[in-house]
Enzyme design. Structure first.
Site, PDB file in Angstrom:
ATOM      1  N   TRP A 132     -34.872  36.235 -14.552  1.00  0.00           N
ATOM      2  CA  TRP A 132     -35.056  37.611 -14.071  1.00  0.00           C
ATOM      3  C   TRP A 132     -33.856  37.903 -13.195  1.00  0.00           C
ATOM      4  O   TRP A 132     -33.681  37.286 -12.154  1.00  0.00           O
ATOM      5  CB  TRP A 132     -36.370  37.715 -13.292  1.00  0.00           C
ATOM      6  N   LYS A 182     -44.787  37.637 -11.567  1.00  0.00           N
ATOM      7  CA  LYS A 182     -46.084  37.175 -11.063  1.00  0.00           C
ATOM      8  C   LYS A 182     -45.978  36.588  -9.674  1.00  0.00           C
ATOM      9  O   LYS A 182     -46.751  36.921  -8.787  1.00  0.00           O
ATOM     10  CB  LYS A 182     -46.666  36.133 -12.025  1.00  0.00           C
TER      11      LYS A 182
END
Length: 617
Positions: free
Chosen positions: A75, A612
């Site tokens: 990411w 998450k």
């Protein structure tokens, strides 16, 4: 916030790594890659931008095989989400390969120094600096080179490193983001989260900050960054691997919404005396006498867990009569908080690895406070540093938008509130028995709420085109309004705000028109005079919204005859006492957000720009 998977053993590594990366997709990512030692001094790297299927296609077109390797889902933090910037990263010679979670804060001066020494960089990432540092220090022994390299890094990192010049070895290191080591039968695993390797082994341990693990086909050895041996207790993770699968549901989020009755039941089991009403919190390094001496409670959390903490404030202050402050983990340590030995600091985190919450926990401990964790992951960093933990026993939560972890946290906070009230004498035996009975009825009431699942699909047809939404609540229902708004914005990308209903005249009334859905939590505890007063005031808020042509969706208690006279849409839930009603109230709001997101074509389990576990600041 990315995913790491590594394998060393006798089986083919690529399928195991790819499977593990798929199980970490819920963490969020924009590129992926892997590196495998192929023998004959060959270290093959395959990378791709976008989803894992792109990496699988790359490997199909250009196969690679080997029995040990590492993989990563990235990411982007430094550098654009491109194939070039995807992990793994190599050094100049291609001898060293690194995957990395976290942020190297001093990567620019390190990069400039290495470039002056002749190192050539190919990417925009901070991670490539690590590969070049390991190369610089490498003298035939990979762990020694990694140990020297990490001492030069500033920031937070979780690493897995392999080398073709010192093969049959994976070196992992942690300083911040989580690293879990799995112990199999003549095979060993490294990962950034439990679900990645749970199908292969249930025997695992987490590295602590400053730990380094060396995985070979003979076993795992542990040391600190100075080379001193350390020991970590292997734990058996009791989650069933099937729990991490969708189980026939369209999305993980929907499956996890429906698992909430079990999550609440499992969080309660063994902690309450059904006949006596007593609360049992075992394995705490906080004695009942210490619990009784606490004069204030600080609750620290982020995101959804912060909303649980706000509801917990009402529970603790009502049942234990102890003042409570609720802080964001990201703000707590930057305001020189007033904490002392008579403060109980409660840290809440689904993963137990949330960077901001962990840093705040350490700040509180440094100031002399005992810390208690409410967490879903056994052995995670926050639980290891706490004096005691109330595990939520929700099982693995894969969807980025938290659902069952939230209701587990509310349950754990209610249990803690009762315990504090009992040890300090504020909560008598008769009231305790009644509250325990109420708590034990909640799972069946949740099942009743979930039985009306199809109604939310109908509501979604009416509301999915909205551009904004307002959620209102009073008292303990206000945090649920905040959480309901968060769920909608997280997964449907509709701008939504939660507001204390009493603040409507102080600004939000200006937003109301015929296009604005207003979700109002208007439940009522028939046994509570305070609840009656708040209900009547909330009913006035509904009438204010209707006077301005707003669209009202009201969440009410079954049997309510007043609110339906004014609201456009009604959702009814079973009656419950005021302190436990949030556990029931949030489920319809989760389902509403879910069906609106599905109708809008959104990626429910992996919302854009979110991950998450937020393991870096």
């Amino acid at each position: 916030m990315c995913g790491i998977v590594g394998y060393i053993g006798t089986r083919k590594a690529v399928p195991i790594i790819l499977e593990g990366l798929k199980r970490l997709e819920y963490r969020g990512y924009d590129s992926a890659g892997l590196a495998v030692y192929c023998g004959d001094d060959q270290l093959a790297v395959r990378r791709a931008k976008g989803k894992l299927r792109n990496l699988e296609e790359t490997i199909r077109m250009n196969p690679v095989e080997g029995t040990f390797g590492i993989g990563h889902t990235r990411w982007a933090t430094h550098g654009r989400p491109t194939e070039e910037n995807a992990h793994p990263h190599r050094d100049c010679k291609g001898d060293i390969v690194v995957v990395h979670n976290g942020i190297v804060e001093n990567y620019l001066p390190l990069k400039q120094r290495l470039q002056a020494e002749g190192h050539e960089f190919k990417t925009e990432t901070d991670t490539e600096v690590i590969a070049h540092l390991v190369e610089k220090h490498f003298q035939g022994n990979l762990e020694q080179a990694v140990r020297a390299a990490v001492k030069e890094l500033t920031g937070v990192f979780a690493l897995a490193v392999i080398s073709r010049s010192d093969p049959d070895k994976i070196v992992a290191a942690r300083s911040g983001p989580p690293v879990v080591i799995g112990i199999g039968d003549d095979e060993y695993f490294v990962a950034s989260d439990v679900p990645a390797i749970l199908t292969h082994t249930q025997d695992m341990f987490f590295l602590a900050d400053g730990d380094m693990a060396i995985l070979t086909q003979e076993g795992v050895s542990l040391s600190d960054f100075e080379g001193r041996p350390v020991h970590r207790q292997v734990q058996r993770i009791l989650w069933n691997p099937i729990e991490a699968e969708k189980g026939g549901y369209q999305h993980f989020m929907l499956k996890e919404i429906f698992e909430q009755p079990r999550a609440v039941r499992d969080t309660t089991l063994g902690r309450v005396g059904q006949e006596s009403g007593r609360i049992f919190l075992d394995e705490m390094d906080i004695s009942p006498a210490e619990f009784a001496r606490f004069r204030q409670v600080k609750i620290i959390a982020c995101g959804t867990s912060w909303h649980a903490g706000l509801a917990g404030k009402f529970m603790i202050e009502k049942l234990a009569r102890i003042p409570v402050e609720v802080d964001y983990g990201s703000e707590f340590r930057y305001r020189d908080p007033i904490v002392s030995e008579d403060t109980l600091t409660v840290v809440i985190s689904q993963s137990g690895e949330t960077a901001d919450t962990l840093a705040a926990q350490r700040e509180a401990k440094q100031k002399g406070s005992k810390t208690l964790a409410i967490c879903n992951v056994v052995g995670s960093m926050i639980t290891r540093e706490a004096a005691g933990t109330i595990y939520t026993h929700a099982g693995p939560e894969i969807g980025v938008a938290s659902t069952k972890a939230f209701t587990g946290q509310l349950t754990a906070l209610f249990i803690l509130a009762m315990h504090l009230g009992q040890v300090n004498g504020r909560l008598d035996e008769s009231t305790s028995r009644c509250l325990v009975q109420e708590l034990l009825r909640i799972p069946a009431k949740l099942e009743a709420v979930l039985s009306n699942h199809s109604a939310y699909e109908v509501l979604a047809r009416s509301l999915h085109l909205a551009k904004d939404a307002l959620f209102l609540g009073r008292g303990i229902h206000f945090p649920i309004a905040l959480e309901g708004a968060l769920k909608l914005k997280e997964i449907s990308y509709i701008h939504a705000e939660g507001y204390a209903a009493g603040e409507m005249k102080h600004g939000p009334n200006a937003l109301i028109d015929e296009n604005l859905p207003v979700v109002v939590i208007a439940t009522r505890d028939a046994a509570s005079e305070e609840s009656r007063i708040l209900y009547e005031k909330t009913l006035s808020n509904i009438q204010e919204v209707k006077a301005r042509e707003g669209v009202v969706l009201a969440l009410v208690t079954e049997g309510d005859e007043e609110v339906p006279k004014s609201a456009d849409h009604i959702i009814a839930i079973p009656p419950a006492c005021d302190l436990l009603s949030p556990i029931l109230e949030i489920v319809p709001l989760q389902l509403l957000a879910y069906h609106i997101a599905v109708r809008r074509g959104c990626d429910v389990d992996q919302p854009r720009n979110l991950a998450k576990s937020v393991t870096v600041e």
